[in-house]
Design an enzyme around this catalytic site. Structure first.
Site, PDB file in Angstrom:
ATOM      1  N   LYS A  91      42.404  62.581 112.907  1.00  0.00           N
ATOM      2  CA  LYS A  91      42.244  63.570 115.067  1.00  0.00           C
ATOM      3  C   LYS A  91      43.838  64.220 114.517  1.00  0.00           C
ATOM      4  CE  LYS A  91      40.613  59.526 116.933  1.00  0.00           C
ATOM      5  NZ  LYS A  91      39.599  59.352 117.753  1.00  0.00           N
ATOM      6  N   ARG A 135      32.670  51.172 115.404  1.00  0.00           N
ATOM      7  CA  ARG A 135      31.123  50.472 115.476  1.00  0.00           C
ATOM      8  C   ARG A 135      31.465  49.632 114.201  1.00  0.00           C
ATOM      9  NH1 ARG A 135      28.434  56.262 115.430  1.00  0.00           N
ATOM     10  NH2 ARG A 135      30.155  57.076 116.254  1.00  0.00           N
TER      11      ARG A 135
HETATM   12  N1  BES Z   1      38.452  55.515 119.719  1.00  0.00           N
HETATM   13  C1  BES Z   1      37.099  56.479 119.389  1.00  0.00           C
HETATM   14  C2  BES Z   1      36.767  57.544 121.096  1.00  0.00           C
HETATM   15  C3  BES Z   1      37.417  57.832 121.752  1.00  0.00           C
HETATM   16  C4  BES Z   1      38.158  59.434 121.703  1.00  0.00           C
HETATM   17  C5  BES Z   1      37.617  57.286 122.668  1.00  0.00           C
HETATM   18  C6  BES Z   1      38.340  60.044 122.592  1.00  0.00           C
HETATM   19  C7  BES Z   1      38.538  58.532 123.992  1.00  0.00           C
HETATM   20  C8  BES Z   1      38.371  59.359 123.459  1.00  0.00           C
HETATM   21  C9  BES Z   1      36.537  56.510 118.183  1.00  0.00           C
HETATM   22  O1  BES Z   1      37.024  55.553 117.276  1.00  0.00           O
HETATM   23  C10 BES Z   1      36.258  58.252 117.897  1.00  0.00           C
HETATM   24  O2  BES Z   1      36.746  58.252 117.545  1.00  0.00           O
HETATM   25  N2  BES Z   1      34.308  58.264 118.014  1.00  0.00           N
HETATM   26  C11 BES Z   1      34.355  59.659 117.372  1.00  0.00           C
HETATM   27  C12 BES Z   1      33.013  59.326 116.357  1.00  0.00           C
HETATM   28  C13 BES Z   1      32.333  60.616 116.338  1.00  0.00           C
HETATM   29  C14 BES Z   1      33.487  60.294 114.902  1.00  0.00           C
HETATM   30  C15 BES Z   1      31.345  60.499 115.373  1.00  0.00           C
HETATM   31  C16 BES Z   1      34.280  60.764 118.741  1.00  0.00           C
HETATM   32  O3  BES Z   1      33.729  60.430 120.125  1.00  0.00           O
HETATM   33  O4  BES Z   1      34.437  61.734 118.367  1.00  0.00           O
HETATM   34 MN    MN Z   2      37.865  56.683 115.430  1.00  0.00          MN
END
Ligand code: BES
Ligand code: MN
Ligand code: ZN
Length: 497
Positions: free
Chosen positions: A266, A340
């Site tokens: 990230k 997931r």
């Molecule tokens: N924990 C995150 C989701 C999230 C992101 C929650 C920002 C709250 C704020 C999750 O694990 C994630 O990183 N999801 C990705 C999925 C994507 C790679 C398909 C996302 O939402 O960017």
């Molecule tokens: Mn994630």
């Protein structure tokens, strides 16, 4: 914090010792005649009549040392039509206006407030006085120790009040653990906390470690955990409130104690907020804290897969294929879609309980935050009855969600040339494609998925966990216990469990 409900007239409230008194004033009270010697109502009616306070819900008027009134500080606050929402707003406004530094005892006079408004009052006081202290060396703890809620008829709102107080316990458990930084809330520490909690009545817990999880074949969960030095934990909580043979509701909570994104790392800004990525787990475990206090007649199982998502020499790489507990293979195209991966194995594990319903709760997608913001959680369900029950519970508990679609066309993008599915689809409809992924691991049980990415915490200056959706879950389980009671013939006494 100790909450107490009492039948109390305005005259009795004026004679009660407290550091501050909040007088809730619905529009309907404008016309009520004060009884003789009721200084509080006389004062409030005069203030309203002389327009020293606006009519809008939340408008507040403060007074200091009113004659014949024991509490030194009094806040009169308008609650409009007296709805739960307006009451929550009003109580928050009054608490903001009163300087409560050092106040220990609070008295709230709610008169003929509805059950929902009384519950909202409890929720608002807890919210306004909550303090996170665990990792601060000079933290100011919460000063308010006692909250008395005075109503015209305590018996009429007793059960709503008890539910609200238990919900606060659950919300505060969830806030505490979600607020703790990643190094103070590892999977091991979270499991230890669940174990400590499970000493309460009707609760029990099992904690599985890497060996047991490997034996179960949870290849997707293990794949996420393999990039971290912290060992994974799979927490299984039981609340037994009904006969052993009664099918349980299974709650599943995403317990990523820190989400760096893994190798698909990230960006740095706000990455600290990914300590909240176990908000689903915290709310599921917090709900058990509430259940232990409230003791509804229902069986509930909580499943919490917990690990860190880290980049490392051993971490999963984009393109890796893993085998889930269900036997289905997954091409991990993006290691940041880890939630997931841990949830799918927990959903498969849920099958062994032949559940009445399975509800997973997860800070799953940034896309859900874009879709619904911080107001409503995303609700996905394969069953209309369950969707409706959860949506209604959310409205009643002031912890709302909104149903999203699950058309099969949304699963198209999950196809993979190298595995049974990929773990991500394209950029479009990200919260729905995540739900479609989870649905591939759901058997015939009624299933719902709550994407709480937008509601589990607040960013910015007031950064912190919200404890949502504990209020929704507790409301749903209480409603479900009542539905069960109505559908089952009464059992002979003493043979219940
Ligand atoms: N924990 C995150 C989701 C999230 C992101 C929650 C920002 C709250 C704020 C999750 O694990 C994630 O990183 N999801 C990705 C999925 C994507 C790679 C398909 C996302 O939402 O960017
Ligand atoms: Mn994630
Ligand atoms: Zn995550």
């Amino acid at each position: 914090m100790d909450f107490e409900l009492k039948s109390l007239s305005p005259h009795q409230a004026a004679g009660t010792a407290a550091d501050a008194l909040i007088l809730l004033w619905p529009d309907s009270a404008d016309q009520s005649p004060p009884s003789p010697g009721d200084a509080l109502t006389l004062w409030a009616r005069a203030a309203v009549a002389e327009r020293d306070i606006d009519a809008a819900p939340g408008s507040t008027l403060l007074a200091h040392r009113l004659p014949s009134v024991q509490p030194r500080k009094v806040a009169l606050v308008r609650t409009g039509e007296g709805s739960a929402l307006a009451t929550r707003k009003a109580v928050s406004a009054a608490l903001g206006a009163l300087k409560l530094d050092g106040a220990k005892k609070l008295l709230i006079l709610a008169g003929a407030a509805s059950a929902g408004a009384v519950a909202a009052t409890v929720q608002a006081v807890a919210e306004a006085t909550y303090r996170y202290t665990t990792t601060k060396s000079k933290a100011k703890p919460r000063t308010v120790q006692k909250v008395m809620v005075g109503v015209a008829d305590a018996a009429a709102v007793r059960s709503a009040f008890a539910q609200a107080v238990a919900t606060v316990t659950g919300v505060e458990w969830a806030k505490e653990w979600a607020n703790r930084p990643g190094n103070h809330a590892t999977p091991t520490l979270l499991a230890d906390a669940a174990q400590a909690l499970a000493r309460k009545p009707r609760l029990s817990v099992e904690v599985l470690g890497p060996k047991e999880v490997a034996k179960l074949g949870m290849g997707a969960f293990m794949a996420v955990a393999q990039g971290s030095h912290e060992p994974l934990r799979f927490i299984v909580l039981h609340y037994q409130g009904a006969a052993k043979s009664d099918a349980p509701v299974v709650l599943v909570g995403k317990g990523i104690t820190f989400d760096t994104g893994g190798i698909s790392i990230k960006p740095a800004p706000e990455m600290d907020e990914m300590k909240f990525d176990m908000g689903g787990a915290a709310s599921v475990i917090g709900t058990f804290a509430a259940l232990a206090e409230l003791q509804p007649d229902i069986n509930v199982v909580g499943l919490v897969p917990s690990c860190e998502n880290m980049p490392d020499g051993k971490a999963i790489k984009p393109g890796d294929v893993v085998t889930s507990m269900s036997g289905q293979t997954i091409e991990i195209l993006n290691t940041d879609a880890e939630g997931r991966l841990i949830l799918c194995d927990a959903l498969t594990y849920a099958d062994r309980y032949k559940p009445r319903a399975v509800i997973d709760v997860a800070t799953l997608t940034g896309a859900c935050v874009i879709a619904l913001g911080g107001v409503r959680a995303g609700l996905f369900a394969n069953n209309d009855g369950l969707a409706q029950a959860l949506a209604e519970a959310g409205e009643v508990a002031l912890d709302p969600c909104w149903r999203m679609p699950l058309d099969d066309e949304y699963a198209e993008g999950l196809k993979s040339p190298f595995a049974d599915m990929g773990n991500v689809a394209g950029r479009q409809a990200g919260s729905i494609t995540a739900a479609k992924f989870l649905q591939k691991f759901v058997q015939q049980w009624p299933w719902a998925h709550l994407d709480i990415a937008g509601v589990a915490w607040k960013g910015g200056a007031a950064k912190g966990a919200t404890g949502r959706p504990v209020p929704l879950l507790v409301q749903y389980l209480v409603d479900e216990a009542n539905r069960l009671k109505q559908s089952q013939p009464a059992r002979p006494r003493g043979k219940k469990r």
